[in-house]
Structure formats: structure tokens, C-alpha cells
Design an enzyme around this catalytic site. Structure first.
Site, short mmCIF file in Angstrom:
data_model
loop_
_atom_site.label_atom_id
_atom_site.label_comp_id
_atom_site.label_asym_id
_atom_site.label_seq_id
_atom_site.Cartn_x
_atom_site.Cartn_y
_atom_site.Cartn_z
N GLU A 44 -51.19 -15.30 26.40
CA GLU A 44 -50.48 -14.46 25.45
C GLU A 44 -49.21 -15.15 24.93
O GLU A 44 -48.87 -15.04 23.76
CB GLU A 44 -50.14 -13.10 26.07
CG GLU A 44 -51.35 -12.22 26.34
CD GLU A 44 -52.09 -11.82 25.08
OE1 GLU A 44 -51.50 -11.89 23.97
OE2 GLU A 44 -53.27 -11.42 25.18
N CYS A 197 -62.32 -8.17 9.80
CA CYS A 197 -61.39 -7.46 8.92
C CYS A 197 -60.13 -8.30 8.73
O CYS A 197 -59.01 -7.88 9.03
CB CYS A 197 -61.06 -6.10 9.53
SG CYS A 197 -60.23 -4.96 8.41
N CYS A 212 -65.13 3.73 6.85
CA CYS A 212 -63.89 2.99 6.59
C CYS A 212 -63.30 3.56 5.30
O CYS A 212 -63.92 3.47 4.24
CB CYS A 212 -64.16 1.50 6.44
SG CYS A 212 -62.72 0.55 5.87
#
Length: 298
Positions: A44, A197, A212
């Protein structure tokens, strides 16, 4: 002309998303079985503002060399900065080292599992704390990055994009399944934003979501200004050039050796060097030479 649909309560079908994720997820090494919470935390740190392809080889080498917080803590600052290589934003490496020291000393060499304790660690902000709690400990907490924010803006609100908001965490929390699939749903939501997306050229034909609002509204244009992050010629590039010289040397270096790394603009070079000294990434020795932090007395 795009049709703006009236506002109505919408959600994201967890079943659709999870079925898609089961076969479409990328095989990223920090998602594999046996990866520890510390190793997820390292990923991360590295993935902040850095593409996966650049992170993967450095992460693999890092966890082989320093598989635990205490192993990382025992390394010198200069070793850590060298291992960080060209991931960029080297202050992250310094903060990761500080985080390792704190975990080793104050938490028994174990990464904390709760968000509040994670937020108290060096270098860990709101996103990273929740990502570690979710992906390392399967906590049911909302994890919001730019990819998640984009999916929610489009699928739920019918907008092409959305600025960061104090409501983001509550909105994503409301979408999470109530059962044990919530952490996997969070990973799938992020993966959808990262691979399908996407910000430019979204692959709507392969989207697993049957509903959507953005698609139903005819794909109205976004309202956020597109920011192009320039690197060439910036102070960031100069800092990187100077660090390259120091990483490549086994001894301290002279000012003239640093000067040749960026001869075009001495004022900018001096400014970049000063910022590295202020950030604690570089140190100046008593005889006026320079070294990576922690290496000047070697």
C-alpha cells in the site's frame, strides 16, 4: 443529448461484482495466500501514485529481503532508500522505515488490525489504514481511492467523475455487503475502477454491472478538470537525479559530483538539494560532502 435520470436510490449488485472478480482479478503478488499484513502494508505504501507494473518487482525484492517490520527497522535509512529505487516520492520510503520501527518497538512486530491504531503509525493516512484493515484483516470498513470514487460516481450517481468528499466513506460503507464478503467486495470495486471503469476510455462493454446510472443517462461528460502531471523538468525530476547519484555511490559524494547531475539550472538544483536535506533523505557530512540519510558517518 444525454438524458439525466431522476435521482433514485441505487446500489451496486454485490453478486454481479463478485462473480466478475472471481475470474477477472489480476494476479497481484500481494493478494496471494500467505502474504502477511506487513507485506500488504508495504504494497500500500508503494502503490500510492505509482503504477502496479513498477511496484511489483520492487515489492517482491523488498519482502524477500525484509519480510517483517523488525527486519525493515534494522535496515539503515540508506539501504531503504536504495531498495526503493525509482518508485518516486522517496519520502514514502522514509516513512515506511519509520512505520516499521514503530511496529517493531511498540506493537510486538505485528501490524495493528484496527483503523484507529493504524492511523497513529508514521506515514499512514485514512486510505492506507482502511486498506490494511480490510485487505490484511478482512475488516468490514470502506476503502476509498480514486478508482472506487469513480465507480460510485458513475454507477450510483450517474456522473462521469466526482471530487473527493467527506461523504465518500459513508457512501461506500452503505454499499458494502453485510456478510463476510464485504472485504472481497471492496477489492472487487477497486479492481473494477482500475481495469474497466477507468478514467479515460472506460470499457463499458465488459462491465459486469447490469445497472449503471451513467450508462443509462447516455454517458454525460465529466465536470472535473483533467490534470496532467508533468514530471520532466520539475523539481521532482531534479531530486530524482540527485538521489540517483547518491544511490549509485558507495562513498560520500562531493558537491561537484551532484552538480553534473543537473547542470542546466543551478538554482533549481540547489533548491532540490535543499529540499532533500530538509526532508531528511540526504545529509551533509562535516567535510561538506553528501550521502543518503544514515550513511554520512559510514
Amino acid at each position: 443529448m444525454a438524458t439525466i435520470l431522476p435521482e433514485r436510490v441505487m446500489t451496486i449488485d454485490a453478486g454481479e461484482l463478485l462473480r466478475w472478480y472471481s475470474h477477472a482479478q489480476r494476479d497481484l503478488p500481494w493478494r496471494r495466500n500467505g502474504v502477511t499484513p506487513w507485506q500488504i502494508l508495504v504494497s500500500e505504501f508503494m502503490l500510492q501514485q505509482t503504477p502496479v507494473a513498477r511496484v511489483e518487482p520492487i515489492w517482491l525484492a523488498w519482502i524477500e529481503r525484509w519480510p517483517t517490520p523488525s527486519a525493515t527497522a534494522a535496515a539503515g535509512s540508506a539501504e531503504v532508500l536504495r531498495a526503493w529505487g525509482k518508485l518516486g516520492y522517496p519520502r514514502r520510503a522514509k516513512r515506511l522505515h519509520e512505520c516499521a520501527v514503530t511496529i517493531a518497538a511498540d506493537h510486538g512486530d505485528e501490524v495493528p488490525s484496527d483503523v484507529e491504531t493504524l492511523l497513529g503509525l508514521p506515514g499512514i493516512g485514512a486510505y492506507t489504514a482502511r486498506a490494511v484493515a480490510c485487505f490484511a484483516y478482512a475488516a468490514r470498513v470502506p476503502v476509498v481511492d480514486t478508482n472506487v470514487r469513480r465507480v460510485v460516481a458513475r454507477a450510483v450517481h450517474g456522473r462521469a467523475d466526482s471530487p473527493a468528499s467527506v461523504r465518500d466513506l459513508d457512501e461506500v460503507a452503505a454499499l458494502l455487503p453485510e456478510d463476510e464478503t464485504a472485504p472481497r467486495f471492496s477489492a472487487a470495486l477497486m479492481e473494477l475502477g482500475a481495469t474497466v471503469c477507468v478514467a479515460r476510455g472506460p470499457r463499458c462493454g465488459t462491465c459486469p454491472l447490469s445497472e449503471c446510472r451513467w450508462r443509462s443517462a447516455g454517458y454525460p461528460a465529466g465536470t472535473l478538470a483533467k490534470r496532467v502531471q508533468r514530471y520532466a523538468g520539475t523539481d521532482r525530476e531534479v531530486r530524482g537525479k540527485l538521489l540517483d547519484v547518491l544511490r549509485g555511490s558507495t562513498t560520500t559524494v562531493t558537491r561537484s559530483e551532484l552538480d553534473v547531475a543537473w547542470p542546466a539550472d543551478p538554482a533549481q538544483r540547489d533548491r532540490a538539494l535543499d529540499s532533500l536535506l530538509v526532508d531528511g533523505l540526504v545529509e551533509q557530512t562535516a567535510d561538506g560532502r553528501f550521502a543518503l540519510a544514515g550513511e554520512g558517518d559510514g
